[in-house]
Motif scaffolding. Structure first.
Motif, PDB file in Angstrom:
ATOM      1  N   GLN A 243       0.824  -1.204   0.000  1.00  0.00           N
ATOM      2  CA  GLN A 243       0.000   0.000   0.000  1.00  0.00           C
ATOM      3  C   GLN A 243       0.858   1.254   0.000  1.00  0.00           C
ATOM      4  O   GLN A 243       0.486   2.282  -0.566  1.00  0.00           O
ATOM      5  CB  GLN A 243      -0.966   0.000   1.200  1.00  0.00           C
ATOM      6  N   LEU A 244       2.053   1.155   0.605  1.00  0.00           N
ATOM      7  CA  LEU A 244       2.967   2.296   0.632  1.00  0.00           C
ATOM      8  C   LEU A 244       3.692   2.473  -0.702  1.00  0.00           C
ATOM      9  O   LEU A 244       3.718   3.580  -1.251  1.00  0.00           O
ATOM     10  CB  LEU A 244       3.998   2.110   1.749  1.00  0.00           C
ATOM     11  N   ILE A 245       4.280   1.411  -1.215  1.00  0.00           N
ATOM     12  CA  ILE A 245       5.059   1.512  -2.451  1.00  0.00           C
ATOM     13  C   ILE A 245       4.164   1.917  -3.618  1.00  0.00           C
ATOM     14  O   ILE A 245       4.523   2.786  -4.426  1.00  0.00           O
ATOM     15  CB  ILE A 245       5.771   0.178  -2.750  1.00  0.00           C
ATOM     16  N   LEU A 246       2.986   1.280  -3.708  1.00  0.00           N
ATOM     17  CA  LEU A 246       2.048   1.652  -4.770  1.00  0.00           C
ATOM     18  C   LEU A 246       1.518   3.070  -4.558  1.00  0.00           C
ATOM     19  O   LEU A 246       1.261   3.802  -5.513  1.00  0.00           O
ATOM     20  CB  LEU A 246       0.899   0.651  -4.819  1.00  0.00           C
ATOM     21  N   GLY A 247       1.374   3.459  -3.275  1.00  0.00           N
ATOM     22  CA  GLY A 247       0.951   4.828  -2.968  1.00  0.00           C
ATOM     23  C   GLY A 247       1.989   5.844  -3.403  1.00  0.00           C
ATOM     24  O   GLY A 247       1.648   6.928  -3.895  1.00  0.00           O
ATOM     25  N   ALA A 248       3.276   5.497  -3.244  1.00  0.00           N
ATOM     26  CA  ALA A 248       4.345   6.389  -3.704  1.00  0.00           C
ATOM     27  C   ALA A 248       4.307   6.530  -5.220  1.00  0.00           C
ATOM     28  O   ALA A 248       4.541   7.618  -5.762  1.00  0.00           O
ATOM     29  CB  ALA A 248       5.699   5.860  -3.242  1.00  0.00           C
ATOM     30  N   MET A 249       3.987   5.425  -5.919  1.00  0.00           N
ATOM     31  CA  MET A 249       3.864   5.486  -7.376  1.00  0.00           C
ATOM     32  C   MET A 249       2.689   6.371  -7.780  1.00  0.00           C
ATOM     33  O   MET A 249       2.785   7.179  -8.706  1.00  0.00           O
ATOM     34  CB  MET A 249       3.695   4.081  -7.949  1.00  0.00           C
ATOM     35  N   ALA A 250       1.553   6.212  -7.069  1.00  0.00           N
ATOM     36  CA  ALA A 250       0.387   7.056  -7.355  1.00  0.00           C
ATOM     37  C   ALA A 250       0.720   8.521  -7.092  1.00  0.00           C
ATOM     38  O   ALA A 250       0.325   9.413  -7.850  1.00  0.00           O
ATOM     39  CB  ALA A 250      -0.805   6.613  -6.501  1.00  0.00           C
ATOM     40  N   LEU A 251       1.462   8.770  -6.010  1.00  0.00           N
ATOM     41  CA  LEU A 251       1.842  10.144  -5.676  1.00  0.00           C
ATOM     42  C   LEU A 251       2.784  10.715  -6.734  1.00  0.00           C
ATOM     43  O   LEU A 251       2.708  11.908  -7.073  1.00  0.00           O
ATOM     44  CB  LEU A 251       2.522  10.169  -4.309  1.00  0.00           C
TER      45      LEU A 251
END
Length: 436
Positions: A243-251
């Motif tokens: 959820q964090l790594i994919l969230g960083a990609m979304a960000l």
């Protein structure tokens, strides 16, 4: 009765931190969205083409990648509050560097100043965003960040307007085309006069940063607790949290499309020969303010954080398609939306770039709590990873500039479709993942 008293006490204890962090978010917005004015301004001062001018944004946002982990290590040693003070000091240093840059007209010094300011904002963002997430209930975190975003984008509305007033009020009709048409001697005189107008506002902002740093060092901010739910999976490596790594990609893609919308509107307007292009960024920021106000009303009362993120992505896709198909001569959209209020209208293509601000508004406040969920003691490190995602503001605008060189300024906005598509996927699926 006791429960009500405890609730009132909790609200009061959170008030001072909220006000303090709110001031910092206003600073983030003002410094960050000055770029929308600086890019077309430095294009004239330093005689740049479009892709060279976009290096102003690149050097500012690349600092978030280079400095995110070092700044998280500083936070581990100093704590959130002292780290914020250090960040304000770095911003002041970057602002002062605009004095020699303006005197010499060296683009490299302007870029170095941008990097230093970006470094200061990196530590401020790394400290303040998780602080706002953790200062209250997780379910309303997006609403709290929306309050901060409202202050951030309100500053973004003021920044290009004040820049235009303080720096370019004596040069109302100046544009890249008009300056290029001057003789070499006349151009040198005009550029020197314009560059000198930057010095006083930037020195004033540097002094304000130092005063704020001194004030912040004396405010008592309570520590925040970083505890994960007992049933949440716990890992030693930050890379084990999808959820964090994919969230960083979304960000990464969100900041990229946000910067494209906020910082290229002036370049696009300049290509159409519009006047006061350094103030066009205010249109984009105004729509972001409207979006944040909507978020305060809707989240979490009517829509969840993930629904707000998905809806924002869908709106971004729709506006992007309309932008690619729009007209540079018609002003129907601006006339309908704000012309009746007496606000100057712009071509439909420029109005649609501004409307992207509405689609972008709720992405940041929704991604942060979704990505930091269940990180517990690794929250500060996770925040640094998310901050590194801000590099999208450095990379995607340059890709936009490269595409614009090959095709056209308007056709290059096709890159927005990729960004909003990936943001929508995270809002639908990516944030739910707890294992790879």
């Amino acid at each position: 009765m006791t429960t009500l008293a405890q609730s009132d006490t909790a609200r009061q204890s959170a008030l001072i931190p909220m006000i303090t962090i709110g001031v910092l978010f206003f600073i983030f917005g003002f410094i960050t969205w000055l770029n929308s004015s600086l890019i077309p301004f430095l294009q004239i001062i330093c005689d740049l083409n479009e892709i060279e001018a976009l290096f102003v944004a690149f050097c500012f946002y690349i600092a978030y990648v280079v400095m995110a982990l070092p700044m998280s290590w500083i936070l581990d040693r100093t704590g959130y509050q002292r780290g914020m003070v250090i960040g304000l000091g770095l911003i002041a240093l970057g602002l002062v560097m605009f004095v020699p840059a303006a005197k010499t007209h060296y683009f490299s010094i302007f870029l170095l100043a941008q990097f230093v300011m970006g470094s200061g904002l990196t530590i401020l963002q790394t400290a303040s965003n998780p602080y706002i997430v953790r200062i209250g209930p997780h379910e309303s975190a997006a609403a709290r960040i929306a309050v901060m975003g409202l202050l951030n984008k309100a500053a973004g509305v003021l920044a290009p307007i004040l820049f235009t007033f303080l720096v370019l009020s004596d040069f109302p009709d100046v544009s890249k085309a008009s300056v290029d048409a001057m003789s070499a001697s006349d151009r040198a005189v005009l550029v020197a006069e314009m560059a000198n107008k930057v010095i006083t506002p930037y020195v004033g902002m540097a002094i304000a940063m130092i005063v704020l740093a001194l004030g912040l060092s004396r405010v008592n901010l309570p520590p925040i607790r970083e505890e994960a739910p007992s049933d949440a999976p716990s890992h030693e490596s930050i890379l084990r949290y999808p959820q964090l790594i994919l969230g960083a990609m979304a960000l990464f893609f969100y900041v990229g499309v946000e910067v494209i919308a906020g910082d290229t509107i002036g370049l696009y307007g300049s290509s159409l020969g519009l006047s006061n292009v350094t103030s066009l960024g205010a249109y984009t920021m105004m729509f972001m303010v409207i979006g944040y106000l909507a978020g305060l009303v809707l989240i979490p009362r009517f829509v969840s954080q993930s629904q707000a993120l998905t809806g924002s992505a869908v709106l971004g896709l729709i506006v992007s398609v309309l932008l690619l198909l729009s007209s540079d001569s018609s002003t129907a959209i601006a006339t309908a939306l704000w012309g009746w209020m007496g606000v100057p209208v712009v071509p439909d293509s420029v109005a649609l770039i501004a409307l992207l601000g509405l689609a972008n508004a709720l992405c940041w406040p929704a991604i942060w709590p979704l990505a930091l969920a269940d990180l517990g003691k690794l929250t500060a490190r996770g925040s640094a990873v998310l901050i590194m995602g801000i590099a999208g503001g450095a990379v995607l605008p340059l890709l936009y500039g490269a595409l614009a060189d090959i095709t056209s300024l308007r056709s290059a906005y096709v890159i927005l479709l990729v960004g909003y598509g990936l943001i929508g996927w995270y809002g639908l699926v990516g944030y739910k993942k707890r294992s790879w």
